[in-house]
Design a protein around this motif. Structure first.
Motif, PDB file in Angstrom:
ATOM      1  N   SER A 175       0.871  -1.179   0.000  1.00 31.87           N
ATOM      2  CA  SER A 175       0.000   0.000   0.000  1.00 31.87           C
ATOM      3  C   SER A 175       0.905   1.224   0.000  1.00 31.87           C
ATOM      4  O   SER A 175       1.869   1.282   0.771  1.00 31.87           O
ATOM      5  CB  SER A 175      -0.863  -0.030   1.272  1.00 31.87           C
ATOM      6  OG  SER A 175      -1.219   1.277   1.680  1.00 31.87           O
ATOM      7  N   THR A 176       0.620   2.179  -0.868  1.00 39.10           N
ATOM      8  CA  THR A 176       1.465   3.380  -0.908  1.00 39.10           C
ATOM      9  C   THR A 176       1.383   4.142   0.413  1.00 39.10           C
ATOM     10  O   THR A 176       2.345   4.778   0.833  1.00 39.10           O
ATOM     11  CB  THR A 176       1.081   4.308  -2.077  1.00 39.10           C
ATOM     12  OG1 THR A 176      -0.307   4.633  -1.981  1.00 39.10           O
ATOM     13  CG2 THR A 176       1.369   3.667  -3.423  1.00 39.10           C
ATOM     14  N   ASN A 177       0.241   4.067   1.099  1.00 43.22           N
ATOM     15  CA  ASN A 177       0.140   4.722   2.410  1.00 43.22           C
ATOM     16  C   ASN A 177       1.118   4.092   3.410  1.00 43.22           C
ATOM     17  O   ASN A 177       1.781   4.802   4.166  1.00 43.22           O
ATOM     18  CB  ASN A 177      -1.292   4.617   2.972  1.00 43.22           C
ATOM     19  CG  ASN A 177      -2.150   5.823   2.623  1.00 43.22           C
ATOM     20  OD1 ASN A 177      -2.026   6.385   1.532  1.00 43.22           O
ATOM     21  ND2 ASN A 177      -3.008   6.234   3.527  1.00 43.22           N
ATOM     22  N   GLN A 199      -1.101  -2.152  -6.225  1.00 39.77           N
ATOM     23  CA  GLN A 199      -0.961  -2.415  -4.797  1.00 39.77           C
ATOM     24  C   GLN A 199      -1.501  -3.817  -4.535  1.00 39.77           C
ATOM     25  O   GLN A 199      -2.544  -4.193  -5.054  1.00 39.77           O
ATOM     26  CB  GLN A 199      -1.772  -1.422  -3.977  1.00 39.77           C
ATOM     27  CG  GLN A 199      -1.335   0.032  -4.147  1.00 39.77           C
ATOM     28  CD  GLN A 199      -2.168   0.991  -3.285  1.00 39.77           C
ATOM     29  OE1 GLN A 199      -1.658   1.649  -2.405  1.00 39.77           O
ATOM     30  NE2 GLN A 199      -3.463   1.051  -3.552  1.00 39.77           N
ATOM     31  N   GLY A 207      -4.070  -2.705  -1.075  1.00 39.58           N
ATOM     32  CA  GLY A 207      -4.614  -1.346  -0.977  1.00 39.58           C
ATOM     33  C   GLY A 207      -5.752  -1.330   0.040  1.00 39.58           C
ATOM     34  O   GLY A 207      -6.494  -2.305   0.147  1.00 39.58           O
ATOM     35  N   ARG A 208      -5.853  -0.241   0.777  1.00 39.18           N
ATOM     36  CA  ARG A 208      -6.858  -0.168   1.831  1.00 39.18           C
ATOM     37  C   ARG A 208      -7.683   1.105   1.748  1.00 39.18           C
ATOM     38  O   ARG A 208      -7.197   2.157   1.362  1.00 39.18           O
ATOM     39  CB  ARG A 208      -6.183  -0.189   3.206  1.00 39.18           C
ATOM     40  CG  ARG A 208      -5.595  -1.510   3.617  1.00 39.18           C
ATOM     41  CD  ARG A 208      -4.829  -1.419   4.906  1.00 39.18           C
ATOM     42  NE  ARG A 208      -3.760  -0.414   4.815  1.00 39.18           N
ATOM     43  CZ  ARG A 208      -3.842   0.818   5.305  1.00 39.18           C
ATOM     44  NH1 ARG A 208      -4.913   1.218   5.940  1.00 39.18           N
ATOM     45  NH2 ARG A 208      -2.828   1.659   5.180  1.00 39.18           N
ATOM     46  N   GLY A 209      -8.952   0.951   2.143  1.00 35.68           N
ATOM     47  CA  GLY A 209      -9.809   2.109   2.340  1.00 35.68           C
ATOM     48  C   GLY A 209      -9.875   2.372   3.831  1.00 35.68           C
ATOM     49  O   GLY A 209      -9.002   1.934   4.584  1.00 35.68           O
ATOM     50  N   ARG A 210     -10.916   3.071   4.249  1.00 32.81           N
ATOM     51  CA  ARG A 210     -11.027   3.342   5.676  1.00 32.81           C
ATOM     52  C   ARG A 210     -11.377   2.053   6.413  1.00 32.81           C
ATOM     53  O   ARG A 210     -11.870   1.101   5.829  1.00 32.81           O
ATOM     54  CB  ARG A 210     -12.073   4.423   5.902  1.00 32.81           C
ATOM     55  CG  ARG A 210     -11.614   5.740   5.286  1.00 32.81           C
ATOM     56  CD  ARG A 210     -12.609   6.820   5.518  1.00 32.81           C
ATOM     57  NE  ARG A 210     -13.910   6.456   5.010  1.00 32.81           N
ATOM     58  CZ  ARG A 210     -15.034   7.004   5.433  1.00 32.81           C
ATOM     59  NH1 ARG A 210     -15.012   7.897   6.378  1.00 32.81           N
ATOM     60  NH2 ARG A 210     -16.185   6.633   4.922  1.00 32.81           N
ATOM     61  N   MET A 232      -1.689   6.453  -5.166  1.00 34.41           N
ATOM     62  CA  MET A 232      -0.577   7.271  -4.683  1.00 34.41           C
ATOM     63  C   MET A 232      -0.825   7.845  -3.294  1.00 34.41           C
ATOM     64  O   MET A 232      -1.956   7.925  -2.827  1.00 34.41           O
ATOM     65  CB  MET A 232      -0.331   8.411  -5.651  1.00 34.41           C
ATOM     66  CG  MET A 232      -1.458   9.408  -5.686  1.00 34.41           C
ATOM     67  SD  MET A 232      -0.842  10.842  -6.573  1.00 34.41           S
ATOM     68  CE  MET A 232      -1.732  12.103  -5.742  1.00 34.41           C
ATOM     69  N   ASP A 266     -15.041  10.603  -0.694  1.00 29.64           N
ATOM     70  CA  ASP A 266     -15.156   9.902  -1.976  1.00 29.64           C
ATOM     71  C   ASP A 266     -15.459  10.862  -3.113  1.00 29.64           C
ATOM     72  O   ASP A 266     -16.064  11.904  -2.897  1.00 29.64           O
ATOM     73  CB  ASP A 266     -16.362   8.946  -1.966  1.00 29.64           C
ATOM     74  CG  ASP A 266     -16.187   7.737  -1.088  1.00 29.64           C
ATOM     75  OD1 ASP A 266     -15.085   7.542  -0.550  1.00 29.64           O
ATOM     76  OD2 ASP A 266     -17.176   6.996  -0.954  1.00 29.64           O
ATOM     77  N   LYS A 320     -18.684   5.110  -7.671  1.00 32.94           N
ATOM     78  CA  LYS A 320     -17.480   5.695  -7.051  1.00 32.94           C
ATOM     79  C   LYS A 320     -16.288   5.555  -7.997  1.00 32.94           C
ATOM     80  O   LYS A 320     -16.010   4.479  -8.497  1.00 32.94           O
ATOM     81  CB  LYS A 320     -17.221   4.944  -5.738  1.00 32.94           C
ATOM     82  CG  LYS A 320     -15.998   5.367  -4.969  1.00 32.94           C
ATOM     83  CD  LYS A 320     -16.119   4.872  -3.533  1.00 32.94           C
ATOM     84  CE  LYS A 320     -14.816   4.886  -2.778  1.00 32.94           C
ATOM     85  NZ  LYS A 320     -15.002   4.492  -1.361  1.00 32.94           N
ATOM     86  N   GLY A 352     -11.297   7.492  -4.044  1.00 29.28           N
ATOM     87  CA  GLY A 352     -11.417   7.616  -2.592  1.00 29.28           C
ATOM     88  C   GLY A 352     -10.127   8.195  -2.025  1.00 29.28           C
ATOM     89  O   GLY A 352      -9.049   7.978  -2.586  1.00 29.28           O
TER      90      GLY A 352
HETATM   91  C1  BTN Z   1     -11.671   5.043   0.496  1.00 29.20           C
HETATM   92  O1  BTN Z   1     -12.540   5.411  -0.293  1.00 29.20           O
HETATM   93  O2  BTN Z   1     -11.885   4.333   1.447  1.00 29.20           O
HETATM   94  C2  BTN Z   1     -10.280   5.516   0.321  1.00 29.20           C
HETATM   95  C3  BTN Z   1      -9.486   4.628  -0.601  1.00 29.20           C
HETATM   96  C4  BTN Z   1      -8.061   5.102  -0.691  1.00 29.20           C
HETATM   97  C5  BTN Z   1      -7.235   4.285  -1.630  1.00 29.20           C
HETATM   98  C6  BTN Z   1      -5.856   4.845  -1.803  1.00 29.20           C
HETATM   99  S1  BTN Z   1      -4.961   4.058  -3.130  1.00 29.20           S
HETATM  100  C7  BTN Z   1      -3.476   4.814  -2.595  1.00 29.20           C
HETATM  101  C8  BTN Z   1      -3.481   4.752  -1.080  1.00 29.20           C
HETATM  102  N1  BTN Z   1      -2.965   3.481  -0.624  1.00 29.20           N
HETATM  103  C9  BTN Z   1      -3.892   2.758   0.008  1.00 29.20           C
HETATM  104  O3  BTN Z   1      -3.727   1.630   0.478  1.00 29.20           O
HETATM  105  N2  BTN Z   1      -5.046   3.455   0.072  1.00 29.20           N
HETATM  106  C10 BTN Z   1      -4.930   4.737  -0.589  1.00 29.20           C
END
Ligand code: BTN
Ligand code: ATP
Length: 232
Positions: free
Chosen positions: A13-15, A36, A39-42, A56, A95, A102, A105
């Motif tokens: 995950s870039t975060n 990724q 990758g994760r959201g909230r 990113m 969002d 969607k 995010g």
């Molecule tokens: C959402 O709507 O919940 C937010 C999603 C965010 C996704 C981005 S992709 C780049 C960065 N790295 C992640 O793992 N999540 C955010």
């Protein structure tokens, strides 16, 4: 803002990657990955990140930690989409939607004095099967693929501009979100932890909260792990 872009082919995950760079990094560092694996959201929800999308995270060091910072990301995405001829609206708090799907995010996380602003934007990527009803991409909206390098360039330009506005005058950022949200006047269901609220959206207040009319009572919903569903 001077952006310093780190490009990766693949990352969890870039975060998470950005978080590990802190504190030995300067504001304006950007981590971009082609895909990724996690990758994760909230709330740790999965964010589908196959190749072709823009995934990113930008590292910021604002003078104060403020939940309205998430709007900087949403506004920059919406401006970028507009430049490509795509009309989008902002679904408070984090969002960006095109019609009833969607497209993007924003996930902001805090580490020390830093904020990691993760932006996921479906560009030319496939939308996975389970999300076809609820998600869309720039390619789907336009009927043809777009230059992802150009998308990144625009997005960083607008992020810089909205971040500057945020630093100078945060209510101005909120005012812009208010104008682009489409939620005002709508009946929504706000999913709080095990405690749903149904009400009509009155406005978004200058502090970034959603103001609802719930059976004649004014209720303020602050930014947090809340999700909004439009009832009608
Ligand atoms: C959402 O709507 O919940 C937010 C999603 C965010 C996704 C981005 S992709 C780049 C960065 N790295 C992640 O793992 N999540 C955010
Ligand atoms: P919602 O987006 O459903 O209103 P939310 O903003 O609370 O809810 P988040 O946890 O912030 O949801 O975002 C993660 C959700 O986004 C996932 O539960 C999934 O439904 C959806 N999602 C995952 N990957 C993508 C993607 N690439 N494009 C669009 N939506 C996605």
């Amino acid at each position: 803002m001077e952006w310093n872009v780190i490009r990766l082919d693949e990352v969890d995950s870039t975060n998470e990657y950005a978080k590990k760079l802190i504190p030995d990094v300067s504001e304006g560092t950007v981590v971009v990955a082609k895909r990724q694996t996690s990758g994760r959201g909230r709330k740790g929800r999965a964010w589908a990140s196959p190749e072709g999308g823009l995934w990113m995270s930008v590292i910021l060091k604002p003078p104060m930690i403020d939940p309205r910072l998430v709007f900087v990301g949403a506004l920059a995405v919406s401006d970028t989409l507009r430049d490509f001829g795509i009309g989008a609206w902002i679904k408070w708090p984090n969002d960006v939607w095109v019609g009833n799907r969607k497209i993007s995010g924003v996930l902001t996380e805090v580490k020390g004095d830093f904020v990691i602003m993760g932006v996921g934007l479906n560009v030319n990527n496939e939308i996975p099967d389970g999300l076809k009803e609820t998600a869309t991409s720039m390619m789907e909206a336009l009927g043809e693929p777009v230059d992802i390098g150009e998308v990144l360039e625009r997005l960083l330009e607008y992020l810089g501009r909205w971040y500057k506005t945020f630093l100078e005058n945060p209510p101005l950022v909120v005012e812009e979100v208010r104008g682009r949200t489409m939620l005002i006047g709508k009946e929504v269901r706000v999913l709080l932890d095990g405690n749903d609220l149904v009400g009509r959206v009155i406005t978004i207040s200058d502090d970034g909260s959603l103001i609802l009319d719930v059976d004649g009572q004014t209720v303020k919903v602050v930014y947090g792990d809340v999700s909004v569903r439009i009832n009608r």
